[in-house]
Design an enzyme around this catalytic site. Sequence first.
Site, short mmCIF file in Angstrom:
data_model
loop_
_atom_site.label_atom_id
_atom_site.label_comp_id
_atom_site.label_asym_id
_atom_site.label_seq_id
_atom_site.Cartn_x
_atom_site.Cartn_y
_atom_site.Cartn_z
N LYS A 254 61.11 24.56 73.83
CA LYS A 254 62.17 25.28 73.11
C LYS A 254 63.37 24.40 72.82
O LYS A 254 64.22 24.75 72.03
CB LYS A 254 62.56 26.55 73.86
N ARG A 255 63.43 23.24 73.45
CA ARG A 255 64.52 22.32 73.12
C ARG A 255 64.41 21.80 71.70
O ARG A 255 65.38 21.51 71.05
CB ARG A 255 64.44 21.11 74.05
#
Length: 495
Positions: A254-255
């Site tokens: 998700k980064r």
Amino acid sequence: MPPVRTRIAPSPTGDPHLGTAYIALFNRCFARRHGGSFVLRIEDTDRERSSRQSEDKILQALRWLGLDWDEGPGRDGGKGPYRQSERSAIYSDHIRILLEKSLAFPCFCDEKRLADLRREQIRLKQQPGYDGHCLGLSADETARRIENGERHVIRLRVPREGECVFQDLLRGEIRIQWSQVDMPVLIKSDGLPTYHFANVVDDRLMEISHVIRGEEWISSVPKHVLLYDSFGWNRPVFCHMPLLRNPDKSKLSKRKNPTSIGYYQAMGYLPQALRNYLGTMGWSMPDGEEKFSLAEMEARFDLKRVSLGGPIFDREKLDWLNGRYLREDLDDAEFVKHFAEWAFQPGLIEQITPLVRQRVSRFSDVTGLAGHFLQGELALTAEDFTHKHLDQDACRRILLFSLWSLEALPDWNRDAIEAGFQQLAENMEFKIRDFLFPLFVAVSGKPVSLSVFDSIAVLGLDLTRARLRAAIEALGGISGKQQKKLEKEFQSESP
Ligand code: GLU
């Protein structure tokens, strides 16, 4: 051949992940292709991290994508319950069988002993793992200690020599030395099973013929096959799918990419387009066509066509495909219908209304105030963050630290968001007005707007994360090295 039965077994410990949908899709297609059943099982043995809320979101996300199940919660196929938290008696019965055959054993080692052991093994450059200490206890001593109510777990007895050999449908034979395999806990001290134990027992009792899951589970297979062998059960077919990757080939995270299905829903993608795109991950139609329906994929699915090179989840490609669906599959009337369903999704307008009602004189004022709720990512530049007390570096730090503090929030609501930001501003030694400035711009596109706490509460973590990340990028981004440094700083500044 026994009937084909596949399953998806998510743990309800967070937001529904793209990876879950991807694996569900392939399991469902395989089952359908072979006239079998696709089962959904909820693996909620981790009582602390599991929640009904997360389970509901996962079920909702799978349904949204059209990936509903033949058996599972709400669809009894006679092999339930389909939630592991409701199957405790089954695990107790099964562990007894292994204990009687001494294939599993009680272990009384406390955390301190295990931590000391680990430290010592690391110091000696040995593979860290359980050393079999409690295997040496006599039957009498074990019985006495259990009788005395001493805290213990049940572990699986794993051979120390030789190798485990198993087949993977995509990889062929895999060999792993038993010495590399730790003796896993099967039953925790609270009496509940661990993933390994519950997963194998349930796959067996639910008559799962093919275990199709992500490749991160390959290293668990020796523990699983040892359990199958210990019970004298036939092993299912194992098939480990390649992991989804970011465009830079790193594991999808998700980064770098939104991973929550809720994000794609909130951004206004069509579920059939997202599902189609997931179907192109490591797989292709025999005719090479990139746009295909679920029915077409199910009809032509062949697991052997899965390619092991890490499939790249590329947002631009998804946008292209989604655009094709909008243009080619929807006429004007259908477009209106789908657009309205998205824009007026239940709950959104109801949440926005109290925020804007007191501040408008005409309906036409609403879009100016609340338009950011219906936008995706906002087109911002570094100039948008010009401020008399904050330079770009300060803005970036505020945005990143705010994101981390939001990610750590146990409850997602306006007051918790406000309290977290107040505390963070104080710790970072910013006046709250200054602190909130880059957040206003990042979240609403304007330095003055509706309360930023309310906006974030309504937008949700997925869209907020995407906006804060986009704002950080607009401000020049943060290198991996800087990020590490900032992580340390954040830890020292968070309460
Ligand atoms: N509960 C596991 C997960 O969260 C299931 C893994 C498996 O499919 O065996 O992914």
